[in-house]
Design an enzyme around this catalytic site. Structure first.
Site, PDB file in Angstrom:
ATOM      1  CG  ASP A  52      -1.999  -1.001   1.196  1.00  0.00           C
ATOM      2  OD1 ASP A  52      -2.377  -1.416   0.088  1.00  0.00           O
ATOM      3  OD2 ASP A  52      -2.501  -1.388   2.276  1.00  0.00           O
ATOM      4  CE1 TYR A  80       3.529  -6.418   4.673  1.00  0.00           C
ATOM      5  CE2 TYR A  80       2.868  -8.594   5.450  1.00  0.00           C
ATOM      6  CZ  TYR A  80       2.982  -7.671   4.434  1.00  0.00           C
ATOM      7  OH  TYR A  80       2.544  -7.992   3.181  1.00  0.00           O
ATOM      8  CG  ASP A  94      -4.455   3.051   5.626  1.00  0.00           C
ATOM      9  OD1 ASP A  94      -5.403   3.868   5.510  1.00  0.00           O
ATOM     10  OD2 ASP A  94      -3.832   2.618   4.638  1.00  0.00           O
ATOM     11  NE  ARG A 186      -4.880  -1.229   4.021  1.00  0.00           N
ATOM     12  CZ  ARG A 186      -5.765  -0.988   3.056  1.00  0.00           C
ATOM     13  NH1 ARG A 186      -6.691  -0.065   3.232  1.00  0.00           N
ATOM     14  NH2 ARG A 186      -5.720  -1.654   1.923  1.00  0.00           N
TER      15      ARG A 186
END
Length: 232
Positions: A52, A80, A94, A186
């Protein structure tokens, strides 16, 4: 590296900066390579897994015959570094959208947060964010959402392999998460907030691993207009 090497196949590990789309990063790389190596117009290049715009970190770019490796790389597990803010939400899950639905978190404890995180380890049902690149009737979900169209996202199975290095500094919680292909961090942030009963959204996301490829070996130097590739 020569033009012939690139067409035979090469793999680049990029450290994607904040607010760049994956498409923009690949286009920048493609432009530089074609200019420096006088590559043909139809030179093949593509990335192995979208990040993203509001995320940073490892983006793998495949050139030439190595573009055939893209599906295999996309299927690999991901890792992540993640930061979420609890007690508040956003429509995009987000920082793209403004904060809404603020709630009091004074009664939330660190032990409750750790217990909530543990509940997501293993195979889970996850609903992707409305603001995502998933196609619905040939259109991207985020384009429909931004146009004000009501979008129904279907849940899917995904796997969280581990959640480690948890750090809590209310209202912020950070951790490292290992997950399967297709996991939306997210959505994980949002679901953790729902589990706690106070909401949450993703404030920072950095991809650190794809399979055996690590962010430590990635570079962002390709963004520098004066950057030159090694022609040796």
């Amino acid at each position: 590296m020569t033009a012939e090497d690139l067409q035979e196949g090469h793999l680049f590990l990029l450290d994607k900066p904040l607010d760049w789309t994956s498409f923009q990063a690949v286009n920048k790389m493609k432009y530089k390579l074609k200019r420096e190596f006088d590559l043909p117009k139809k030179f093949k290049i593509g990335h192995a897994g979208t990040l993203d715009p509001r995320a940073t970190g490892l983006l793998i770019v495949c050139c030439g015959k190595f573009t055939k490796k893209i599906p295999q790389i996309q299927d690999a597990p991901k890792e992540y570094w993640t930061e979420i803010k609890i007690g508040v939400q956003t429509e995009s899950y987000d920082t793209e959208k403004p904060e809404i639905l603020h709630q009091d978190i004074s009664q939330i404890t660190g032990a409750q947060v750790r217990t909530a995180l543990e509940k997501f380890i293993g195979e889970i049902d996850q609903t992707p964010p409305v603001f995502s690149a998933i196609k619905i009737d040939g259109k991207r979900a985020y384009d429909l959402a931004r146009a004000g169209t009501e979008v129904e996202m279907k849940s899917r199975k995904t796997t969280i392999f581990y959640i480690t290095d948890v750090k809590i500094d209310f209202p912020l919680v950070s951790f490292t998460v290992g997950c399967s292909k297709g996991t939306y961090i997210r959505s994980l942030a949002h679901d953790i907030g729902q589990e706690l009963g106070v909401g949450a959204y993703l404030t920072q996301l950095r991809r650190t691993k794809i399979g055996d490829y690590k962010i430590e070996n990635a570079t962002s130097d390709f963004l520098d207009n004066d950057f030159k590739f090694d022609h040796d």
